[in-house]
Structures are given as structure tokens and as C-alpha cells.
Design a protein around this motif. Structure first.
Motif, PDB file in Angstrom:
ATOM      1  N   GLU A   9      -1.373   8.224  15.238  1.00  0.00           N
ATOM      2  CA  GLU A   9       0.079   8.129  15.086  1.00  0.00           C
ATOM      3  C   GLU A   9       0.534   8.616  13.712  1.00  0.00           C
ATOM      4  OE1 GLU A   9       0.853   4.017  15.675  1.00  0.00           O
ATOM      5  OE2 GLU A   9       0.202   4.013  17.773  1.00  0.00           O
ATOM      6  N   ARG A  10      -0.342   8.471  12.708  1.00  0.00           N
ATOM      7  CA  ARG A  10       0.048   8.767  11.324  1.00  0.00           C
ATOM      8  C   ARG A  10      -0.774   9.896  10.704  1.00  0.00           C
ATOM      9  NH1 ARG A  10       1.587   2.891   8.726  1.00  0.00           N
ATOM     10  NH2 ARG A  10       2.697   2.094  10.539  1.00  0.00           N
ATOM     11  N   LYS A  11      -1.263  10.788  11.535  1.00  0.00           N
ATOM     12  CA  LYS A  11      -2.212  11.793  11.043  1.00  0.00           C
ATOM     13  C   LYS A  11      -1.622  12.739   9.998  1.00  0.00           C
ATOM     14  CE  LYS A  11      -1.564  14.416  15.332  1.00  0.00           C
ATOM     15  NZ  LYS A  11      -2.290  14.825  16.571  1.00  0.00           N
ATOM     16  N   GLN A  12      -0.293  12.883   9.974  1.00  0.00           N
ATOM     17  CA  GLN A  12       0.334  13.756   8.980  1.00  0.00           C
ATOM     18  C   GLN A  12       0.852  12.996   7.766  1.00  0.00           C
ATOM     19  OE1 GLN A  12      -0.121  16.940   9.201  1.00  0.00           O
ATOM     20  NE2 GLN A  12      -1.100  16.615  11.189  1.00  0.00           N
ATOM     21  N   GLN A  13       0.589  11.698   7.722  1.00  0.00           N
ATOM     22  CA  GLN A  13       1.031  10.887   6.578  1.00  0.00           C
ATOM     23  C   GLN A  13       0.028  11.008   5.434  1.00  0.00           C
ATOM     24  OE1 GLN A  13       2.164   6.894   7.638  1.00  0.00           O
ATOM     25  NE2 GLN A  13       1.955   6.109   5.551  1.00  0.00           N
ATOM     26  N   PHE A  14       0.523  11.023   4.193  1.00  0.00           N
ATOM     27  CA  PHE A  14      -0.382  11.051   3.048  1.00  0.00           C
ATOM     28  C   PHE A  14      -1.141   9.725   2.989  1.00  0.00           C
ATOM     29  CE2 PHE A  14       2.779  14.176   1.290  1.00  0.00           C
ATOM     30  CZ  PHE A  14       1.910  15.266   1.320  1.00  0.00           C
ATOM     31  N   ALA A  15      -2.450   9.810   2.835  1.00  0.00           N
ATOM     32  CA  ALA A  15      -3.293   8.616   2.880  1.00  0.00           C
ATOM     33  C   ALA A  15      -2.948   7.618   1.782  1.00  0.00           C
ATOM     34  CB  ALA A  15      -4.768   9.010   2.789  1.00  0.00           C
ATOM     35  N   GLY A  16      -2.487   8.123   0.644  1.00  0.00           N
ATOM     36  CA  GLY A  16      -2.169   7.245  -0.472  1.00  0.00           C
ATOM     37  C   GLY A  16      -0.960   6.357  -0.231  1.00  0.00           C
ATOM     38  N   THR A  17      -0.156   6.671   0.784  1.00  0.00           N
ATOM     39  CA  THR A  17       1.038   5.867   1.080  1.00  0.00           C
ATOM     40  C   THR A  17       0.760   4.804   2.140  1.00  0.00           C
ATOM     41  OG1 THR A  17       1.840   7.336   2.835  1.00  0.00           O
ATOM     42  CG2 THR A  17       2.494   7.862   0.568  1.00  0.00           C
ATOM     43  N   MET A  18      -0.470   4.720   2.615  1.00  0.00           N
ATOM     44  CA  MET A  18      -0.804   3.773   3.684  1.00  0.00           C
ATOM     45  C   MET A  18      -1.204   2.422   3.109  1.00  0.00           C
ATOM     46  SD  MET A  18      -2.880   6.331   6.210  1.00  0.00           S
ATOM     47  CE  MET A  18      -2.487   5.499   7.747  1.00  0.00           C
ATOM     48  N   SER A  19      -1.185   1.396   3.959  1.00  0.00           N
ATOM     49  CA  SER A  19      -1.591   0.058   3.530  1.00  0.00           C
ATOM     50  C   SER A  19      -3.096   0.011   3.300  1.00  0.00           C
ATOM     51  CB  SER A  19      -1.217  -0.969   4.601  1.00  0.00           C
ATOM     52  OG  SER A  19      -2.036  -0.799   5.749  1.00  0.00           O
ATOM     53  N   GLY A  20      -3.553  -1.066   2.660  1.00  0.00           N
ATOM     54  CA  GLY A  20      -4.991  -1.210   2.408  1.00  0.00           C
ATOM     55  C   GLY A  20      -5.802  -1.208   3.684  1.00  0.00           C
ATOM     56  N   GLY A  21      -5.299  -1.881   4.710  1.00  0.00           N
ATOM     57  CA  GLY A  21      -6.009  -1.916   5.988  1.00  0.00           C
ATOM     58  C   GLY A  21      -6.078  -0.556   6.643  1.00  0.00           C
ATOM     59  N   GLU A  22      -4.982   0.206   6.553  1.00  0.00           N
ATOM     60  CA  GLU A  22      -4.957   1.545   7.142  1.00  0.00           C
ATOM     61  C   GLU A  22      -5.870   2.495   6.372  1.00  0.00           C
ATOM     62  OE1 GLU A  22      -0.367   1.334   8.852  1.00  0.00           O
ATOM     63  OE2 GLU A  22      -0.773   2.017   6.810  1.00  0.00           O
ATOM     64  N   GLN A  23      -5.901   2.348   5.049  1.00  0.00           N
ATOM     65  CA  GLN A  23      -6.822   3.176   4.250  1.00  0.00           C
ATOM     66  C   GLN A  23      -8.273   2.856   4.599  1.00  0.00           C
ATOM     67  OE1 GLN A  23      -6.019   3.188   0.033  1.00  0.00           O
ATOM     68  NE2 GLN A  23      -3.883   3.740   0.312  1.00  0.00           N
ATOM     69  N   ALA A  24      -8.554   1.597   4.922  1.00  0.00           N
ATOM     70  CA  ALA A  24      -9.904   1.228   5.348  1.00  0.00           C
ATOM     71  C   ALA A  24     -10.268   1.971   6.633  1.00  0.00           C
ATOM     72  CB  ALA A  24     -10.001  -0.286   5.555  1.00  0.00           C
ATOM     73  N   MET A  25      -9.304   2.086   7.544  1.00  0.00           N
ATOM     74  CA  MET A  25      -9.535   2.839   8.783  1.00  0.00           C
ATOM     75  C   MET A  25      -9.821   4.309   8.482  1.00  0.00           C
ATOM     76  SD  MET A  25      -6.625   1.516  11.419  1.00  0.00           S
ATOM     77  CE  MET A  25      -6.216  -0.221  11.568  1.00  0.00           C
ATOM     78  N   VAL A  26      -9.048   4.879   7.554  1.00  0.00           N
ATOM     79  CA  VAL A  26      -9.255   6.282   7.183  1.00  0.00           C
ATOM     80  C   VAL A  26     -10.662   6.475   6.614  1.00  0.00           C
ATOM     81  CG1 VAL A  26      -8.514   8.161   5.653  1.00  0.00           C
ATOM     82  CG2 VAL A  26      -6.799   6.708   6.756  1.00  0.00           C
ATOM     83  N   SER A  27     -11.072   5.571   5.731  1.00  0.00           N
ATOM     84  CA  SER A  27     -12.381   5.685   5.095  1.00  0.00           C
ATOM     85  C   SER A  27     -13.511   5.562   6.116  1.00  0.00           C
ATOM     86  CB  SER A  27     -12.515   4.595   4.021  1.00  0.00           C
ATOM     87  OG  SER A  27     -13.673   4.798   3.251  1.00  0.00           O
ATOM     88  N   ILE A  28     -13.367   4.606   7.037  1.00  0.00           N
ATOM     89  CA  ILE A  28     -14.392   4.444   8.081  1.00  0.00           C
ATOM     90  C   ILE A  28     -14.376   5.653   9.014  1.00  0.00           C
ATOM     91  CG2 ILE A  28     -15.079   3.077  10.088  1.00  0.00           C
ATOM     92  CD1 ILE A  28     -14.000   0.595   8.598  1.00  0.00           C
ATOM     93  N   GLY A  29     -13.169   6.087   9.404  1.00  0.00           N
ATOM     94  CA  GLY A  29     -13.058   7.248  10.284  1.00  0.00           C
ATOM     95  C   GLY A  29     -13.651   8.503   9.665  1.00  0.00           C
ATOM     96  N   ARG A  30     -13.429   8.685   8.380  1.00  0.00           N
ATOM     97  CA  ARG A  30     -13.989   9.852   7.675  1.00  0.00           C
ATOM     98  C   ARG A  30     -15.521   9.822   7.727  1.00  0.00           C
ATOM     99  NH1 ARG A  30     -12.022   9.686   1.903  1.00  0.00           N
ATOM    100  NH2 ARG A  30     -13.678   8.152   1.713  1.00  0.00           N
TER     101      ARG A  30
END
Length: 238
Positions: free
Chosen positions: A129-150
Motif C-alpha cells: 500500500e505504501r511502496k512509493q512512500q519514503f521509508a524515513g517517514t514511516m512508523s517504527g513498526g512499518e520500518q521494521a517491516m521494510v527491514s525484514i522485507g529487504r
């Protein structure tokens, strides 16, 4: 897909300061194996040694019987190691999708990368849903998802996760640990490094306790939870 990671009597130091003194662990294929210990115990040093970021002077590291010792970090990733670093460490000025694609940098097959990307999006619909959002603007939980997904973009056989609860609220910690358990159910082995004893042992199959660079206790999660002397001595839990 899952991998069996072992370290055998590994020794490592920063200059003249030894940080690992003969550490042996066996992270079984398909399991969640935890590494517990207080700050400065040597947990992150163990992760760095496994990844090849901290040279070892003695001992060996293997994944499914293949010797990793002596290989470069990117060669170890190519063999099946994945890592979610402490503090998540997303690229803040890159989009979610750009962050994820970085995780597949070793693959030159565009179809394969796209397939992995869609698999991550199925695992984490919020990232889609947020694939075009800058990662730095996401919540801590969402950044955790990005890090795990990466990390999952390299299709690891074993995923090394360093202090996933760091800086998260209790609610997000529970969510993060639930994600780790769900990823493990897909067949990825997990080596989980944490200070949060109760949350970790609630999802782990087996655990090791490290103090001053050595393994001082090990056992099933149930055995470690019921070891009152160990909990009091190393974690202040009565």
C-alpha cells in the motif's frame, strides 16, 4: 529452504579486546534459535562474525555443512544468510520499494526479483500500500517491516535478526515478534538476538545465553524460562 547454521568455538576480537571466546551454537533448520544476553555480552559481535564483518581468529562457521569462514560478507549472503540489523536501518530517503529492491542486489534475474518483491508484498500488505512512500517517514513498526522485507529479498535460508524490539513500543514489539514467528512458519530458519527474554522465549524453540563473549547457558525455551538461577544471575528476573 531453511538452513542449519553452526558456529564451532569461534574466537574474535576488536584489536586486543577479545569479544568472543570459543562460542559454539547450533541453529537448527526450520527453528527459531535465540541468543540472549545483556548489553555488551557479545550478541551483536556474534552476528557480525557470522556475517563476516568481524574476522574470527579461531573456530569455524558452517551453513548446511558448507564452510562460511573466510568468505566475504556478500558471498555469505549469496550462500543463504540474511540479516535484519539492529535499529532496522532503512534508507530514509528511498521509497519502500527501492529499499526492498536493494535486498536483491545479488540477483541479475529481473523476473526473479519481481517474484520475490510480490512475495514480500503478500507477506506485508501494508508495504504494498505504501511502496512509493519514503521509508524515513514511516512508523517504527512499518520500518521494521521494510527491514525484514529487504532481508527476505535475498531469499535467505536463515535470517539473522538483531534486537528487533529496540526502540519499539510494547504493542509494536508484540507485532514484530508475531511477524518473526509467521516468517519462520514459511520455512525460513531464524537466529534471533535479543535482550527481551520473555518475548523471545515465547516464540523460540531453543536458546543460548551469552555473557562476556562465552555461552553460559543453553536449552529449550521451556528449560531456560524455568531456570530461576540463570534468569536471576543474567537478567535480574526473580
Amino acid at each position: 529452504m531453511s538452513g542449519n547454521l553452526t558456529t564451532e568455538n569461534i574466537v574474535a576480537a576488536y584489536g586486543s579486546a577479545r569479544v568472543l571466546s570459543g562460542v559454539s551454537i547450533d541453529a537448527k533448520a526450520g527453528a527459531i534459535t535465540s541468543i540472549l544476553g545483556a548489553n555488551g555480552a557479545g550478541k551483536t559481535s556474534l552476528i557480525r562474525a557470522i556475517l563476516g564483518l568481524l574476522p574470527t581468529s579461531e573456530g569455524g562457521i558452517t551453513l548446511d555443512g558448507e564452510i562460511l569462514s573466510g568468505l566475504s560478507p556478500h558471498a555469505r549472503v549469496a550462500r543463504g544468510l540474511g540479516c535484519v540489523p539492529e535499529g532496522r536501518k532503512v534508507f530514509p530517503k528511498m521509497t519502500v520499494e527501492e529499499n526492498l529492491r536493494v535486498g536483491a542486489y545479488l540477483s541479475t534475474d529481473k523476473d526473479q526479483v519481481e517474484e520475490r518483491l510480490q512475495k514480500v508484498y503478500r507477506t506485508f500488505p501494508r508495504l504494498n500500500e505504501r511502496k512509493q512512500q519514503f521509508a524515513g517517514t514511516m512508523s517504527g513498526g512499518e520500518q521494521a517491516m521494510v527491514s525484514i522485507g529487504r532481508a527476505l529479498m535475498s531469499e535467505p535460508r536463515i535470517l539473522l535478526i538483531d534486537e528487533p524490539s529496540l526502540g519499539l513500543s510494547p504493542a509494536l514489539v508484540r507485532e514484530s515478534f508475531a511477524l518473526i514467528r509467521d516468517i519462520n512458519k514459511t520455512g525460513v530458519s531464524i537466529l534471533l538476538v535479543e535482550q527481551n527474554v520473555r518475548q523471545t522465549l515465547a516464540i523460540a524453540d531453543y536458546g543460548y545465553v551469552i555473557s562476556q563473549g562465552t555461552v553460559v547457558a543453553q536449552g529449550t525455551s521451556e528449560e531456560l524460562q524455568n531456570d530461576a538461577e540463570m534468569n536471576k544471575a543474567y537478567f535480574g528476573i526473580k
